[in-house]
Scaffold this motif. Structure first.
Motif, PDB file in Angstrom:
ATOM      1  N   TYR A  33     -20.072 -49.976 -33.523  1.00  0.00           N
ATOM      2  CA  TYR A  33     -20.192 -48.534 -33.744  1.00  0.00           C
ATOM      3  C   TYR A  33     -19.006 -48.016 -34.559  1.00  0.00           C
ATOM      4  N   ARG A  38     -22.531 -41.853 -40.311  1.00  0.00           N
ATOM      5  CA  ARG A  38     -22.336 -40.409 -40.351  1.00  0.00           C
ATOM      6  C   ARG A  38     -23.296 -39.785 -41.367  1.00  0.00           C
ATOM      7  N   HIS A  62     -19.476 -46.385 -38.149  1.00  0.00           N
ATOM      8  CA  HIS A  62     -19.229 -44.943 -38.143  1.00  0.00           C
ATOM      9  C   HIS A  62     -18.098 -44.548 -39.097  1.00  0.00           C
ATOM     10  N   ASP A  98     -12.713 -38.552 -32.549  1.00  0.00           N
ATOM     11  CA  ASP A  98     -13.367 -38.459 -33.853  1.00  0.00           C
ATOM     12  C   ASP A  98     -12.375 -38.284 -34.997  1.00  0.00           C
ATOM     13  N   LYS A 151     -22.871 -41.265 -30.326  1.00  0.00           N
ATOM     14  CA  LYS A 151     -21.486 -40.938 -30.676  1.00  0.00           C
ATOM     15  C   LYS A 151     -20.671 -40.591 -29.443  1.00  0.00           C
ATOM     16  N   PHE A 201     -25.660 -45.505 -36.465  1.00  0.00           N
ATOM     17  CA  PHE A 201     -24.236 -45.250 -36.272  1.00  0.00           C
ATOM     18  C   PHE A 201     -23.597 -44.552 -37.472  1.00  0.00           C
TER      19      PHE A 201
END
Length: 437
Positions: free
Chosen positions: A309, A333, A313, A250, A243, A331
């Motif tokens: 990614y 969450r 993600h 984010d 990450k 990848f």
């Protein structure tokens, strides 16, 4: 008279206490001296016989160290010790620096590295004041699962185990292809951001290092065992590392047009590969009818790691048939949904390579095992054949027979049954989306 007796008792108690304290410190001194003796002997040995050490006790990897300045001769792929004291105790070791040492196919793509305490004929063309970590990008590299399982997770383990400052290490890569190097440039740089990566294929002069480690530590299939590390780390730490490398903000938001629909990424297999979903379009339509927004990812060596990614993600769910592309679960969450379609004969691999790691990373794991009527093998061998009924009895752990399930099998999903799986995944993904975003 009573007072005198009390005094004598008090003096005896004091003397006993003093004696016990003396014995305690004597024991501590003996333990300390023995410990110092062991360290002295170890240091004495290290100055002669242990400058080059190799650990070959592990089933899947070997690892060697050079505890002195060392010269890498690029032509012969040989590391020479540069401490003259070691030249009187000449030793030589050879190692394939790839953590699948017993796999003859993998090792056939890996160059052997020689480590020797004989004096080098050349001198240092470039001198580095940091240690080298020498490993191969040969083997099964180019396959995303093998890239993560045999190179990057072991790299993460090794740099966190054997180097005092993780990033003060120079990565020296053998057997590397330019396309591979470009694909993983950010990831490699993050593992050693103080130094440039050294590609032995491009070297025109010898390089010298303060010391060297040759090979990579590996704990198993897609795992990191915290009990085997000096500072405990897990697959969660590797997840956090990825990450940090690939996402800078984010707070990224999903497309506002689909913010009320969970985002499902379908990891697709197509073309000449096996384990293809033959009715993929029908499956996508059903997923959209249930409430998903579906995006198809067809991973290849040309797939941008940053783009992949960000796609995974920001997804609420990921789905695919057992295969290397499912390694993208790294990848996801925590709390997102991972659906694995398990073809016949792949139960152990599906659980070990993808199911267990997904659960360790906090994903909601859903497994869909296909029935005989959903496998293309039933058309070729019959639904009542040993191939379908009892894969373990059929292949008897013979790899050539196991390949049948990996190389010759496609899937046609029973949409009545699979729709139930999609509905379950949707409900979990919707909760995740509403809770986390």
């Amino acid at each position: 008279m009573a007072e005198s007796k009390t005094t004598r008792l008090s003096r005896s108690a004091v003397l006993c206490s003093i004696a016990l304290v003396f014995i305690f410190f004597l024991q501590i001194t003996v333990i300390r001296d023995r410990s110092l003796l062991r360290w002295a002997r170890r240091d004495s040995d290290a100055s002669s016989n242990e400058v080059i050490t190799c650990d070959r006790t592990h089933e899947i990897f070997d690892i060697c160290t050079v505890n002195s300045t060392t010269l890498l001769d690029q032509a012969s792929l040989t590391l020479f010790t540069l401490d003259p004291h070691t030249w009187t105790h000449q030793t030589q070791e050879k190692i394939y620096p790839y953590p699948l040492k017993n796999d003859k196919t993998a090792i056939s793509y890996v160059r052997e590295v020689t480590i020797t305490s004989t004096p080098p004929k050349s001198t240092c063309g470039v001198t580095h004041h940091s240690p080298a970590l020498v490993f191969s990008a040969g083997g099964f590299s180019g396959n995303f699962y093998h890239d993560m399982n045999e190179i990057f997770i072991p790299l993460f383990i090794t740099t966190n185990s054997l180097f005092y400052q993780q990033q003060d290490v120079i990565l020296v890569i053998t057997d590397v292809r330019i396309g591979w190097l470009q694909k993983y440039a950010e990831l490699l740089s993050a593992l050693s951001d103080r130094h440039s990566i050294i590609n032995t294929n491009n070297l025109t002069t010898s390089h010298c290092f303060s010391s060297a480690v040759i090979g990579l530590l590996k704990h198993g299939e897609m795992i990191i065992d915290p009990t085997l590390l000096p500072y405990p780390k897990t697959l969660f730490d590797f997840h956090a590392f990825l990450k940090k490398v690939y996402i800078k903000d984010d707070t990224q938001a999903l497309n506002p047009n689909v913010k009320h629909r969970p985002h499902l990424t379908l990891v697709s297999r197509s073309g000449n590969v096996s384990r293809v979903i033959l009715n993929q379009e029908e499956m996508i339509k059903a997923a959209e009818e249930i409430g998903f927004n579906v995006h198809v990812l067809e991973p290849s060596m040309n797939t941008s790691m940053i783009n992949a990614y960000n796609l995974i993600h920001t997804s609420h769910a990921m789905l695919g048939v057992h295969g290397a592309g499912l390694t993208h679960l790294l990848f996801l969450r925590p709390g997102s949904v991972f659906v694995q379609v398990v073809p016949i004969g792949t139960n152990w691999a599906s659980t070990t390579y993808y199911g267990n790691p997904a659960k360790k990373l906090g994903s909601e794991y859903i497994e869909y095992k296909i029935d005989a009527n959903e496998s293309s093998l039933a058309e070729s061998y019959g639904a009542d054949s040993l191939v379908i009924k009892d894969p373990l009895a059929f292949h008897e752990e013979i790899w050539a027979k196991k390949q049948l399930y990996l190389k010759k099998q496609n899937v046609k999903l029973d949409m009545v049954r699979f729709r139930k799986c999609l509905t379950k995944a949707y409900k979990k993904a919707k909760i995740f989306m509403d809770t986390v975003g």
